[in-house]
Design an enzyme around this catalytic site. Structure first.
Site, mmCIF file in Angstrom:
data_model
loop_
_atom_site.group_PDB
_atom_site.id
_atom_site.type_symbol
_atom_site.label_atom_id
_atom_site.label_comp_id
_atom_site.label_asym_id
_atom_site.label_seq_id
_atom_site.Cartn_x
_atom_site.Cartn_y
_atom_site.Cartn_z
ATOM 1 N N ASN A 1 0.826 -1.228 0.000
ATOM 2 C CA ASN A 1 0.000 0.000 0.000
ATOM 3 C C ASN A 1 0.856 1.273 0.000
ATOM 4 O OD1 ASN A 1 0.953 0.151 2.581
ATOM 5 N ND2 ASN A 1 -1.047 0.099 3.602
ATOM 6 N N PHE B 1 6.100 -9.432 4.158
ATOM 7 C CA PHE B 1 6.866 -8.357 4.815
ATOM 8 C C PHE B 1 5.962 -7.247 5.358
ATOM 9 C CE2 PHE B 1 9.920 -9.879 1.582
ATOM 10 C CZ PHE B 1 11.022 -10.117 2.379
ATOM 11 N N LEU C 1 3.850 -2.417 9.907
ATOM 12 C CA LEU C 1 4.442 -1.185 10.443
ATOM 13 C C LEU C 1 5.569 -1.632 11.362
ATOM 14 C CD1 LEU C 1 1.165 0.800 11.269
ATOM 15 C CD2 LEU C 1 2.609 0.979 9.229
ATOM 16 N N LYS C 2 6.663 -0.861 11.406
ATOM 17 C CA LYS C 2 7.842 -1.433 12.067
ATOM 18 C C LYS C 2 8.567 -0.508 13.050
ATOM 19 C CE LYS C 2 11.255 0.019 8.744
ATOM 20 N NZ LYS C 2 12.520 -0.232 8.119
ATOM 21 N N SER D 1 11.076 -11.408 13.966
ATOM 22 C CA SER D 1 12.135 -10.526 14.453
ATOM 23 C C SER D 1 12.750 -11.099 15.714
ATOM 24 C CB SER D 1 11.507 -9.164 14.759
ATOM 25 O OG SER D 1 12.368 -8.402 15.555
ATOM 26 N N TYR E 1 4.866 -3.236 18.922
ATOM 27 C CA TYR E 1 5.441 -3.792 17.689
ATOM 28 C C TYR E 1 5.939 -5.216 17.939
ATOM 29 C CZ TYR E 1 8.938 -4.976 14.204
ATOM 30 O OH TYR E 1 9.664 -5.657 13.254
ATOM 31 N N LYS F 1 4.557 -9.223 16.656
ATOM 32 C CA LYS F 1 5.317 -10.310 16.026
ATOM 33 C C LYS F 1 5.114 -11.614 16.807
ATOM 34 C CE LYS F 1 7.163 -7.950 12.657
ATOM 35 N NZ LYS F 1 6.754 -8.169 11.287
ATOM 36 N N ASN G 1 16.326 3.732 12.898
ATOM 37 C CA ASN G 1 17.420 2.768 13.034
ATOM 38 C C ASN G 1 18.766 3.474 12.920
ATOM 39 O OD1 ASN G 1 15.532 0.766 13.352
ATOM 40 N ND2 ASN G 1 15.565 0.170 11.193
ATOM 41 N N ARG H 1 17.508 4.621 26.211
ATOM 42 C CA ARG H 1 16.116 4.632 25.758
ATOM 43 C C ARG H 1 15.365 3.521 26.468
ATOM 44 N NH1 ARG H 1 16.085 4.586 19.283
ATOM 45 N NH2 ARG H 1 17.128 2.657 19.809
ATOM 46 N N ASP I 1 15.314 -0.543 25.554
ATOM 47 C CA ASP I 1 16.492 -1.048 24.833
ATOM 48 C C ASP I 1 17.213 -2.107 25.666
ATOM 49 O OD1 ASP I 1 16.382 0.290 22.449
ATOM 50 O OD2 ASP I 1 17.841 1.851 22.988
HETATM 51 N N1 NAD Z 1 14.145 -3.501 9.258
HETATM 52 C C1 NAD Z 1 14.360 -4.195 10.354
HETATM 53 O O1 NAD Z 1 15.265 -3.901 11.107
HETATM 54 C C2 NAD Z 1 13.473 -5.385 10.684
HETATM 55 C C3 NAD Z 1 13.881 -6.268 11.702
HETATM 56 C C4 NAD Z 1 13.062 -7.353 12.009
HETATM 57 C C5 NAD Z 1 11.877 -7.551 11.315
HETATM 58 N N2 NAD Z 1 11.512 -6.666 10.344
HETATM 59 C C6 NAD Z 1 10.251 -6.901 9.638
HETATM 60 O O2 NAD Z 1 10.530 -7.057 8.261
HETATM 61 C C7 NAD Z 1 9.438 -6.561 7.485
HETATM 62 C C8 NAD Z 1 9.937 -5.571 6.452
HETATM 63 O O3 NAD Z 1 10.621 -4.529 7.121
HETATM 64 P P1 NAD Z 1 11.293 -3.313 6.347
HETATM 65 O O4 NAD Z 1 12.415 -2.845 7.168
HETATM 66 O O5 NAD Z 1 11.519 -3.682 4.946
HETATM 67 O O6 NAD Z 1 10.130 -2.244 6.463
HETATM 68 P P2 NAD Z 1 9.511 -1.243 5.358
HETATM 69 O O7 NAD Z 1 8.625 -0.316 6.080
HETATM 70 O O8 NAD Z 1 10.585 -0.690 4.513
HETATM 71 O O9 NAD Z 1 8.644 -2.253 4.478
HETATM 72 C C9 NAD Z 1 7.338 -2.637 4.833
HETATM 73 C C10 NAD Z 1 6.481 -2.497 3.598
HETATM 74 O O10 NAD Z 1 5.142 -2.910 3.903
HETATM 75 C C11 NAD Z 1 4.229 -1.969 3.361
HETATM 76 N N3 NAD Z 1 3.015 -2.048 4.179
HETATM 77 C C12 NAD Z 1 2.877 -1.727 5.489
HETATM 78 N N4 NAD Z 1 1.602 -1.958 5.873
HETATM 79 C C13 NAD Z 1 0.941 -2.462 4.801
HETATM 80 C C14 NAD Z 1 -0.387 -2.899 4.579
HETATM 81 N N5 NAD Z 1 -1.302 -2.852 5.538
HETATM 82 N N6 NAD Z 1 -0.725 -3.375 3.356
HETATM 83 C C15 NAD Z 1 0.192 -3.419 2.353
HETATM 84 N N7 NAD Z 1 1.461 -3.001 2.503
HETATM 85 C C16 NAD Z 1 1.836 -2.525 3.722
HETATM 86 C C17 NAD Z 1 4.953 -0.637 3.422
HETATM 87 O O11 NAD Z 1 4.464 0.306 2.488
HETATM 88 C C18 NAD Z 1 6.390 -1.057 3.097
HETATM 89 O O12 NAD Z 1 6.626 -1.032 1.706
HETATM 90 C C19 NAD Z 1 8.437 -5.982 8.477
HETATM 91 O O13 NAD Z 1 7.472 -6.967 8.752
HETATM 92 C C20 NAD Z 1 9.291 -5.726 9.692
HETATM 93 O O14 NAD Z 1 8.530 -5.757 10.868
HETATM 94 C C21 NAD Z 1 12.279 -5.598 10.014
#
Ligand code: NAD
Length: 341
Positions: free
Chosen positions: A32, A80, A83-84, A124, A149, A153, A199, A295, A298
């Site tokens: 989205n 994937f 919200l993160k 995660s 968050y 998970k 991050n 924080r 953490d």
């Molecule tokens: N980046 C990190 O450090 C990390 C660590 C552990 C887990 N994760 C998990 O990995 C996944 C990807 O993380 P990322 O860093 O690429 O994040 P990101 O925000 O870059 O990617 C998430 C994507 O999902 C889309 N999205 C969110 N809600 C949506 C919805 N309701 N419908 C359709 N699309 C939606 C966003 O537009 C985005 O493109 C997430 O589930 C996150 O929780 C990330």
């Protein structure tokens, strides 16, 4: 094989889509764009020299999702979309549960209706919570994370376990990521956080490029080697390849059903100060920083025991810290405004 990648326009998703294409999987991205730009997909297509089907939609929209499953013959899903931002999740917890938990349930319902059983979930290290010892091993019980968050998970992992109990056809893999950083070596795709980065690495890179004045190091009095927090940083392209390895594992294990978790990390803890040093060394860019109070929430240090993924997925995080820093900087310096062109 056709893979539906939810959240495929995001940071980890876009790098994984590239790896999938390079390994001859066909990809449909469903996103989205709440935290990403379609530009990432255009660039992935150019890098791979292949086409990606893109559908703009929300995982909570079951009608739209159903159409996608009907239109494309989907064989497996990599999920994937979520919200993160840990801090934001404490401000708007309901949005996090709605998006990350309810959204995943919607997706699983539509998969079940369409008899698609293979599911790879972005979990995660946060699911180990505050009570488990380090390094984290998959045999440990799910913990109690301090943020909504993290809780979202854990909830999804529980839902997957219950689903696997009730449905003999379900084949789930939870990939528990540690701390992905870096960017594709071309510097064409990378992490492009909206607003102030949450991050460490994107923040460091934005200080280096002059977009932010200085980095705050949250706490230098932890019981760690140098007093700053330690995390298990892995290159995002290694993480992307972990998804290909997980798909290959599912394909190799045609008689598997249930749900299996794998840690994806290097197995080493690296401190914030060590990251700053490595970044300066790799890029010749000094990073201005100040030490701020710790924080809330953490943990001092955590890293993975990645033996299970090494053995069973034939996967390991190969790229070193220097490559992570160089690739972060290549992406940031070539794209100071991210995907805004
Ligand atoms: N980046 C990190 O450090 C990390 C660590 C552990 C887990 N994760 C998990 O990995 C996944 C990807 O993380 P990322 O860093 O690429 O994040 P990101 O925000 O870059 O990617 C998430 C994507 O999902 C889309 N999205 C969110 N809600 C949506 C919805 N309701 N419908 C359709 N699309 C939606 C966003 O537009 C985005 O493109 C997430 O589930 C996150 O929780 C990330």
């Amino acid at each position: 094989m056709k893979i539906l990648v939810t959240g495929g326009a995001g940071y980890i998703g876009s790098h994984t889509v590239l790896s999938l294409l390079e390994n001859n999987y066909d990809v449909v991205v469903y996103d989205n764009l709440v935290n990403s730009s379609i530009e990432s997909i255009d660039r992935v297509e150019k890098l791979a020299g292949k086409k990606v089907e893109f559908v703009e939609g929300d995982i909570c929209d079951k009608d739209k999702l159903s159409q996608v499953f009907k239109q494309y013959k989907i064989d497996a899903v990599i999920h994937f979309a979520a919200l993160k931002a840990v801090g934001e999740s404490t401000q708007i917890p309901l949005s996090y549960y709605q998006n990350n938990v309810h959204g995943t349930v919607c997706l699983l319902e539509v998969m079940q209706k369409n008899e698609v059983n293979d599911f790879i979930f972005s979990s995660s290290a946060t699911v180990y919570g505050e009570e488990n010892d380090i390094p984290y091993v998959e045999t440990m019980k799910l913990g109690t994370p301090s943020s909504p968050y993290g809780a979202s998970k854990v909830m999804v992992e529980r839902i997957l376990a219950d689903l696997a109990q009730s449905d003999d056809n379900f084949r789930g893999v939870s990939l528990r990521y540690f701390n992905p950083i870096g960017a594709h070596e071309s510097g064409t795709i990378g992490e492009d956080p909206k607003g102030i980065p949450n991050n460490l690495l994107p923040y460091v890179a934005q200080v280096a490029v002059g977009k932010r004045e200085k980095l705050s190091v949250f706490g230098d009095d932890y019981e760690t080697k140098d007093g700053s927090c330690e995390r298990d940083y892995l290159h995002v392209m290694d993480l992307a390849q972990g998804h290909v390895a997980a798909l290959d594992w599912l394909n190799r294990h045609s008689d598997f059903s249930g749900v299996e978790a794998f840690n994806l990390g290097t197995g080493n803890g690296v401190s914030v100060f060590a990251i700053l040093k490595a970044f300066e060394l790799a890029t010749n860019k000094g990073i201005k920083f100040e030490v701020s109070p710790r924080r809330a929430g953490d943990l001092p240090a955590f890293w993975a025991n990645a033996n299970k993924a090494n053995k069973e997925l034939n996967w390991q995080a190969d790229r070193n810290l220097e490559q992570m820093m160089e690739d972060t900087w290549r992406w940031q310096s070539k794209n100071p405004n991210g995907y805004l062109v």
